[in-house]
Design a protein around this motif. Structure first.
Motif, PDB file in Angstrom:
ATOM      1  N   TYR A 273     -15.104 -40.624 -77.979  1.00 59.13           N
ATOM      2  CA  TYR A 273     -14.630 -40.148 -79.277  1.00 59.13           C
ATOM      3  C   TYR A 273     -13.612 -41.079 -79.918  1.00 59.13           C
ATOM      4  O   TYR A 273     -13.324 -40.980 -81.103  1.00 59.13           O
ATOM      5  CB  TYR A 273     -14.040 -38.742 -79.151  1.00 59.13           C
ATOM      6  CG  TYR A 273     -13.018 -38.624 -78.051  1.00 59.13           C
ATOM      7  CD1 TYR A 273     -11.689 -38.921 -78.298  1.00 59.13           C
ATOM      8  CD2 TYR A 273     -13.395 -38.240 -76.766  1.00 59.13           C
ATOM      9  CE1 TYR A 273     -10.761 -38.852 -77.291  1.00 59.13           C
ATOM     10  CE2 TYR A 273     -12.469 -38.168 -75.752  1.00 59.13           C
ATOM     11  CZ  TYR A 273     -11.145 -38.474 -76.018  1.00 59.13           C
ATOM     12  OH  TYR A 273     -10.235 -38.410 -75.009  1.00 59.13           O
ATOM     13  N   VAL A 274     -13.048 -42.029 -79.126  1.00 60.58           N
ATOM     14  CA  VAL A 274     -12.106 -43.007 -79.662  1.00 60.58           C
ATOM     15  C   VAL A 274     -12.776 -43.856 -80.745  1.00 60.58           C
ATOM     16  O   VAL A 274     -12.125 -44.440 -81.594  1.00 60.58           O
ATOM     17  CB  VAL A 274     -11.586 -43.925 -78.524  1.00 60.58           C
ATOM     18  CG1 VAL A 274     -10.518 -44.883 -79.020  1.00 60.58           C
ATOM     19  CG2 VAL A 274     -11.040 -43.080 -77.393  1.00 60.58           C
TER      20      VAL A 274
ATOM     21  N   LEU B 220     -12.580 -50.214 -77.622  1.00 54.86           N
ATOM     22  CA  LEU B 220     -12.867 -48.878 -77.089  1.00 54.86           C
ATOM     23  C   LEU B 220     -12.279 -48.718 -75.699  1.00 54.86           C
ATOM     24  O   LEU B 220     -12.559 -49.498 -74.809  1.00 54.86           O
ATOM     25  CB  LEU B 220     -14.376 -48.681 -76.977  1.00 54.86           C
ATOM     26  CG  LEU B 220     -15.136 -48.106 -78.148  1.00 54.86           C
ATOM     27  CD1 LEU B 220     -16.595 -48.017 -77.771  1.00 54.86           C
ATOM     28  CD2 LEU B 220     -14.601 -46.748 -78.512  1.00 54.86           C
ATOM     29  N   LEU B 221     -11.485 -47.700 -75.521  1.00 56.41           N
ATOM     30  CA  LEU B 221     -10.902 -47.493 -74.201  1.00 56.41           C
ATOM     31  C   LEU B 221     -10.779 -45.994 -73.926  1.00 56.41           C
ATOM     32  O   LEU B 221     -10.188 -45.258 -74.702  1.00 56.41           O
ATOM     33  CB  LEU B 221      -9.531 -48.175 -74.138  1.00 56.41           C
ATOM     34  CG  LEU B 221      -8.950 -48.453 -72.770  1.00 56.41           C
ATOM     35  CD1 LEU B 221      -9.868 -49.322 -71.932  1.00 56.41           C
ATOM     36  CD2 LEU B 221      -7.600 -49.137 -72.902  1.00 56.41           C
ATOM     37  N   GLY B 222     -11.374 -45.567 -72.824  1.00 60.92           N
ATOM     38  CA  GLY B 222     -11.116 -44.218 -72.346  1.00 60.92           C
ATOM     39  C   GLY B 222     -11.899 -43.089 -72.994  1.00 60.92           C
ATOM     40  O   GLY B 222     -11.372 -42.018 -73.205  1.00 60.92           O
ATOM     41  N   GLY B 223     -13.157 -43.299 -73.324  1.00 63.88           N
ATOM     42  CA  GLY B 223     -13.957 -42.162 -73.789  1.00 63.88           C
ATOM     43  C   GLY B 223     -14.491 -42.352 -75.186  1.00 63.88           C
ATOM     44  O   GLY B 223     -13.847 -42.946 -76.043  1.00 63.88           O
TER      45      GLY B 223
ATOM     46  N   LEU C  70     -11.401 -35.800 -64.172  1.00 68.30           N
ATOM     47  CA  LEU C  70     -12.151 -36.274 -65.336  1.00 68.30           C
ATOM     48  C   LEU C  70     -13.424 -35.458 -65.541  1.00 68.30           C
ATOM     49  O   LEU C  70     -13.757 -35.049 -66.656  1.00 68.30           O
ATOM     50  CB  LEU C  70     -12.500 -37.751 -65.135  1.00 68.30           C
ATOM     51  CG  LEU C  70     -13.542 -38.344 -66.071  1.00 68.30           C
ATOM     52  CD1 LEU C  70     -12.916 -38.711 -67.388  1.00 68.30           C
ATOM     53  CD2 LEU C  70     -14.193 -39.552 -65.461  1.00 68.30           C
TER      54      LEU C  70
ATOM     55  N   GLY D 190     -16.353 -52.913 -79.438  1.00 69.08           N
ATOM     56  CA  GLY D 190     -16.534 -52.795 -77.992  1.00 69.08           C
ATOM     57  C   GLY D 190     -15.283 -53.214 -77.219  1.00 69.08           C
ATOM     58  O   GLY D 190     -14.954 -52.638 -76.187  1.00 69.08           O
TER      59      GLY D 190
END
Lengths: 179, 184
Positions: free
Chosen positions: B25-26, B20-23, B124, B17
């Motif tokens: 699918y990361v 995770l940055l920016g969406g 976005l 957690g």
């Protein structure tokens, strides 16, 4: 207490009906503006911006944020738990039938019908925010600039946000925009 | 494979957690690193499968993938712990920002950032529609649903939940009808 019931009902519903990930929750969060007035369209747009720019799944960030705007810290935690509760039950029931799930006729038919609806819902929010956020020549210029970048550029939205942020500060510094 | 402890499970999903940055699918490359390469918790096939399934079912994709992984490792409790882990840092982070955001927004410097980033929010939304567009629009059938959704939502302001349920009923009955007709 009543607000917690509404929060649970609305965010559980979002967790249950938003197909296609974090951004699919946006149309639902937008709907809450008209229905309850917990926050404004401008605030929702700010929330999306903050959610993308901070660590964590965007959908979770937005649920926490929206809950906070509604009634503070406990509401924030409550909304977040409500939005992932359906996930818990769905994943457990799907896990039991993992192999057959994806090839199932009804699952496929459902997805084929839900995807275009999801596209439509997101398009509508996009149009509404376009009307709200793009109001003068500079904002049109930024929008077109970012749009042009999207043909060549990575799909991670973080980059667009960083570029836009810098441009905003730049324009402000030289007093080209009035805030 | 040794049984994974719930504490360890929580810790790993907490770390996920944080990163995770920016969406959504990361989450795949991150999980590949810490769950497949560093730990033996998943196989490559399982991760791909969980991610594909995570997109099919309702809800936030990163949360779905976490719950599948938690369930695989430690059953129902594992799923609950994985979910608790993945939401911990976002909740803390957002609360920290949310409590000061109103004050921050009084600074004209911050306002100018939000002014332009909010324009990027429009992009976005465009990008997220674009990303799923090709897989979503497969023929006249999907165009009918797409346009009906546009009209219902934009003009009549029908709530998203009702639109989702209606497209489900319409779509699935149409597919059944189509299947029956082709079998004849």
């Amino acid at each position: 207490m009543k607000i917690y019931w509404f929060l649970f009902y609305e965010f559980f519903k979002i967790g249950l009906f938003s197909v296609g990930g974090g951004y699919a929750t946006i149309p639902f969060l937008y709907q809450l503006i008209d229905e309850y007035g917990w926050y404004s369209a401008k605030q929702l747009s700010d929330m999306i911006a903050v959610s993308v720019l901070t660590p964590g799944p965007v959908g979770i960030n937005m649920a926490t944020f929206a809950g906070f705007q509604t009634a503070g810290i406990f509401a924030a935690i409550f909304a977040t738990v409500s939005i992932i509760l359906p996930t818990y039950f769905i994943v457990i029931s799907v896990s039991k039938a993992l192999k057959t799930f994806q090839d199932n006729f009804y699952v496929k038919a459902s997805l084929d019908s839900l995807k275009p609806a999801g596209c439509g819902l997101l398009t509508v929010v996009g149009l509404r925010l376009l009307k709200n956020n793009v109001t003068d020549l500079w904002s049109v210029a930024i929008l077109l600039g970012l749009f042009a970048l999207s043909f060549k550029f990575k799909k991670n939205p973080l980059y667009y946000f960083l570029i836009a942020g810098f441009v905003g500060v730049f324009l402000h510094h030289f007093s080209l925009i009035e805030i | 494979m040794e049984k994974v402890t719930l504490t360890e499970l929580y810790k790993q999903f907490f770390m996920l957690g944080v990163q995770l940055l920016g969406g959504g699918y990361v989450i795949v490359p991150l999980m590949k690193k810490s769950f497949i390469e560093d730990r033996d918790w998943l196989t490559e096939d399982e991760l791909v499968n969980f991610y594909a399934l995570g997109q099919c079912i309702p809800g936030i994709i990163a949360a779905n993938v976490s719950a599948f992984t938690g369930y695989k490792l430690r059953g129902k409790r594992g799923a609950a712990v994985a979910l608790a882990g993945i939401i911990t840092s976002p909740v803390i982070c957002i609360l920290a920002i949310a409590t000061v955001l109103d004050k921050l927004l009084q600074l004209s410097f911050i306002q100018s950032i939000f002014w332009s980033v909010n324009i990027a929010v429009v992009i976005l939304l465009y990008l997220s529609v674009k990303e799923v567009w090709q897989k979503s629009m497969t023929g006249i059938f999907s165009w009918v649903i797409f346009i009906a959704t546009l009209i219902a939502s934009l003009i009549f302001k029908v709530s998203p939940a009702i639109i989702i349920v209606c497209s489900l009923i319409f779509g699935v009955s149409y597919k059944i009808f189509e299947k029956k007709r082709s079998e004849r």
